[in-house]
Design an enzyme around this catalytic site. Structure first.
Site, PDB file in Angstrom:
ATOM      1  N   HIS A 139      53.242  37.396  37.428  1.00 51.87           N
ATOM      2  CA  HIS A 139      51.943  36.942  36.919  1.00 51.87           C
ATOM      3  C   HIS A 139      51.455  37.722  35.707  1.00 51.87           C
ATOM      4  CE1 HIS A 139      47.960  35.173  37.155  1.00 51.87           C
ATOM      5  NE2 HIS A 139      47.390  36.359  37.308  1.00 51.87           N
ATOM      6  N   ARG A 151      45.888  43.270  44.586  1.00 60.11           N
ATOM      7  CA  ARG A 151      47.040  42.356  44.588  1.00 60.11           C
ATOM      8  C   ARG A 151      48.364  42.961  45.010  1.00 60.11           C
ATOM      9  NH1 ARG A 151      45.777  39.048  39.238  1.00 60.11           N
ATOM     10  NH2 ARG A 151      44.031  38.057  40.272  1.00 60.11           N
ATOM     11  N   GLU A 200      36.947  38.743  43.900  1.00 57.87           N
ATOM     12  CA  GLU A 200      38.411  38.652  44.026  1.00 57.87           C
ATOM     13  C   GLU A 200      38.914  39.987  44.582  1.00 57.87           C
ATOM     14  OE1 GLU A 200      40.582  36.059  40.952  1.00 57.87           O
ATOM     15  OE2 GLU A 200      38.936  36.930  39.832  1.00 57.87           O
ATOM     16  N   ARG A 249      46.728  45.888  37.907  1.00 57.72           N
ATOM     17  CA  ARG A 249      45.466  45.400  37.318  1.00 57.72           C
ATOM     18  C   ARG A 249      44.549  44.802  38.382  1.00 57.72           C
ATOM     19  NH1 ARG A 249      43.823  40.053  35.382  1.00 57.72           N
ATOM     20  NH2 ARG A 249      45.844  39.389  36.147  1.00 57.72           N
ATOM     21  N   HIS A 261      51.396  37.857  41.526  1.00 57.21           N
ATOM     22  CA  HIS A 261      50.184  37.294  42.153  1.00 57.21           C
ATOM     23  C   HIS A 261      50.569  36.854  43.554  1.00 57.21           C
ATOM     24  CE1 HIS A 261      46.638  34.903  42.915  1.00 57.21           C
ATOM     25  NE2 HIS A 261      46.105  35.336  41.780  1.00 57.21           N
TER      26      HIS A 261
END
Ligand code: FAD
Ligand code: SIN
Length: 528
Positions: A347, A288, A128, A382, A240
């Protein structure tokens, strides 16, 4: 349970060694750990049933974990986490949690969790955003959270779990925690206990649209602030990049997992042009904050309502991503032949109740774990799939710490002192204000307008779950707005349109406390 008269009303009461608030990954990891130490544990969940009540249940991508005897390493995972965190991660905390990950996952497997395999005995690994390696284990393709929750729920069957019980207030005296005030099916009550673990999850419903379940209303942030405990890095709310855009704008919206980009999907605009080209060396798999900001900028530039994720080239898409396939089909989109319309969505809360890597807060007996906590793991942004990891590891640690605190303190009696001055905005008004002024890009003028709006609250009584949530959302929004206004720079997922650059001297965490009912930003502490 017995009935007592106190504070002008009749209350039921109960005793425990440890109260855990929350039944997601962090809460159940904590409760099971405290139970294994032989403690009387009471677990509270405000939801009437477990299915779909936690963010844990909805997790898609997986759990980031370094497997032994692979090319991956703890150091590489730490470097990726710190790299994504915008200079605000605490590297020692990151190391401590990442290094404990494989043990915690092994414990979960012993509790019955099954992860997908690429060949018998070998877990399948995906990638990811922000990860330099394939290190994310997953279950049911993109239904990792449902499997984690299933295994934990099964293990927790032997625990005393009170559903439909809303924790309203952590009770304390000068020495520490004494219990929790609860709104249950039988009305108001007190669970007397010397140790409380707050594991209430996130705050996505500060905004009009979010990937989070209904209960993510910042309750734990409010509980900590009212108990005199500070929160930190609360301005860093992660959007997100790919929430499904299906024409509906409010409430919980389906997530389109980042793992789809990990398997080769690309982000394009209406004209088919790449959204992230030239933004970051990792392109569509950049962290992100970078991808969400790139999408936001493209939408502003084009005036389009969404961008698109093109996953049509992924072989076996339906089997690998059944959750996403079902969500798309429910919206009339076939992801195997059509591009998926997406927008950034609220998110994850990177900050939260200020704790160490063991979930300890500054108040003796009060612990926090999971999304509600700020351990120093995530910094300003994060890294994907680090949340389930942190919840499992720190949840377990907090449960053990709470159990040993209870053993050394002995029974307490929670007294109902005067309630905080409960005020709230209406939910729609609050969500509109937050969505308009504290979203992916903020500026001082908007944040001041938000601050003014949050000053126009009305007195509220937490007589129902929804009423309490409105109060908790309002206090949490005040903390977010104050911290966001104090950070006059852009860093991680805090983008200030009026201060687009990071400022080296601002590479420090904010700390917010309630002082006289107002959220006040303390002089921020420098990060080591
Ligand atoms: P939750 O799982 O949200 O549980 C919160 C609990 O607290 C619930 O039981 C709720 O009822 C209870 N509660 C709240 N307030 C009160 C109150 N006042 N009184 C009583 N009970 C209360 N992370 C990853 O690492 N990997 C992923 O693939 C991933 N995918 C995600 C996908 C989605 C759609 C979402 C929303 C999140 C995802 N995340 C992922 C993030 C991760 O799932 C969450 O951060 C994590 O599960 C939070 O766990 P938690 O135990 O802290 O809280
Ligand atoms: C996702 O699957 O994209 C979400 C993962 C996460 O939030 O960690």
């Amino acid at each position: 349970m017995t009935a007592i008269a106190c504070g002008g009303g009749t209350h039921w009461q109960q005793r425990a060694d440890v109260v855990v608030i929350g039944t997601g990954v962090a809460g159940l990891a904590a409760a099971l750990a405290a139970h294994r130490q032989g403690k009387r544990v009471v677990v509270l969940s405000k939801a009437p049933q477990q299915e779909g009540a936690t963010a844990t249940f909805y997790a898609q991508g997986g759990i980031a974990v370094v497997l032994p005897r692979t090319e991956d390493s703890i150091d590489a995972h730490v470097a990726d986490t710190v790299g994504a965190g915008g200079g605000l991660c605490d590297p020692e905390v990151v190391y401590s949690i990442v290094a404990d990950g494989y043990r915690a996952v092994t414990e979960l497997v012993a509790a019955g969790a099954h992860f997908d395999e690429s060949e018998p005995g070998q877990w399948a690994l995906t990638r990811e955003g922000g990860h330099s390696r394939r290190r994310i284990i997953h279950a049911g393709g993109d239904a990792t959270g449902a499997e984690v929750q299933r295994a934990l729920d099964r293990a927790a069957e032997l625990l005393d779990i009170r559903r439909n019980h809303v924790a309203l207030r952590v009770l304390r005296d000068d020495a520490g925690v004494t219990g929790v005030e609860v709104l249950g099916e039988d009305g108001l009550g007190i669970v007397h206990a010397p140790a409380v673990v707050v594991a209430t999850g996130g705050l996505g419903h500060l905004f009009g649209a979010t990937t989070n379940p209904d209960g993510s209303t910042g309750d734990g942030i409010a509980l900590a602030l009212w108990a005199g405990v500070p929160v930190s890095d609360i301005e860093f709310i992660q959007f997100h990049p790919t929430m499904l855009f299906d024409g509906h704008t409010g409430g919980r919206r389906p997530l389109i997992t980042e793992a789809i980009r990990g398997e080769g999907a690309t982000l394009v605009d209406n004209q088919g042009h790449s959204v992230t080209a030239g933004m970051h060396p990792m392109g569509d798999l950049a962290p992100r904050d970078v991808v969400a900001a790139a999408i936001d900028a493209r939408l502003t530039e084009t005036g389009d309502p969404c961008v698109y994720l093109d996953a049509t080239g992924i072989a076996g898409f339906e089997e690998r991503f059944p959750t996403v396939t079902a969500a798309c089909r429910a919206a009339g989109i076939d992801p195997t032949s059509e591009r998926i319309p997406v927008v950034p969505g609220a998110h994850y809360s990177c900050g939260g109740v200020l704790t160490d890597a063991y979930g300890r807060t500054e108040l003796p007996g009060l612990y926090a774990a999971g999304e509600v906590a700020r351990t120093g793991m995530h910094g300003a942004n994060r890294l994907a799939s680090n949340s389930l990891l942190e919840g499992l590891v720190v949840g377990g640690r907090a449960g053990r710490e709470a159990a040993s605190h209870a053993a050394s303190t002995g029974p307490t009696r929670g007294e109902l002192t005067d309630r905080p001055d409960y005020h709230a905005l209406g939910r729609a008004e609050l969500q509109q204000g937050m969505s308009r002024h504290a979203s992916v890009v903020r500026d001082a003028a908007g944040l001041r307008r938000l601050d003014d709006l949050l000053g126009t609250t009305r007195r509220r009584n937490p007589a129902t779950r929804a009423g309490f949530e409105d109060i908790a959302l309002t206090v949490t929004a005040q903390a977010v707005a104050s911290a966001a206004l104090a950070r006059n720079e852009s860093r991680g997922c805090h983008h200030r349109g009026d201060h687009p650059e990071s400022v080296d001297t601002e590479a420090r965490s904010t700390v917010v406390r309630l002082v006289g009912g107002s959220a006040v930003v303390e002089a921020p502490a420098a990060v080591a």
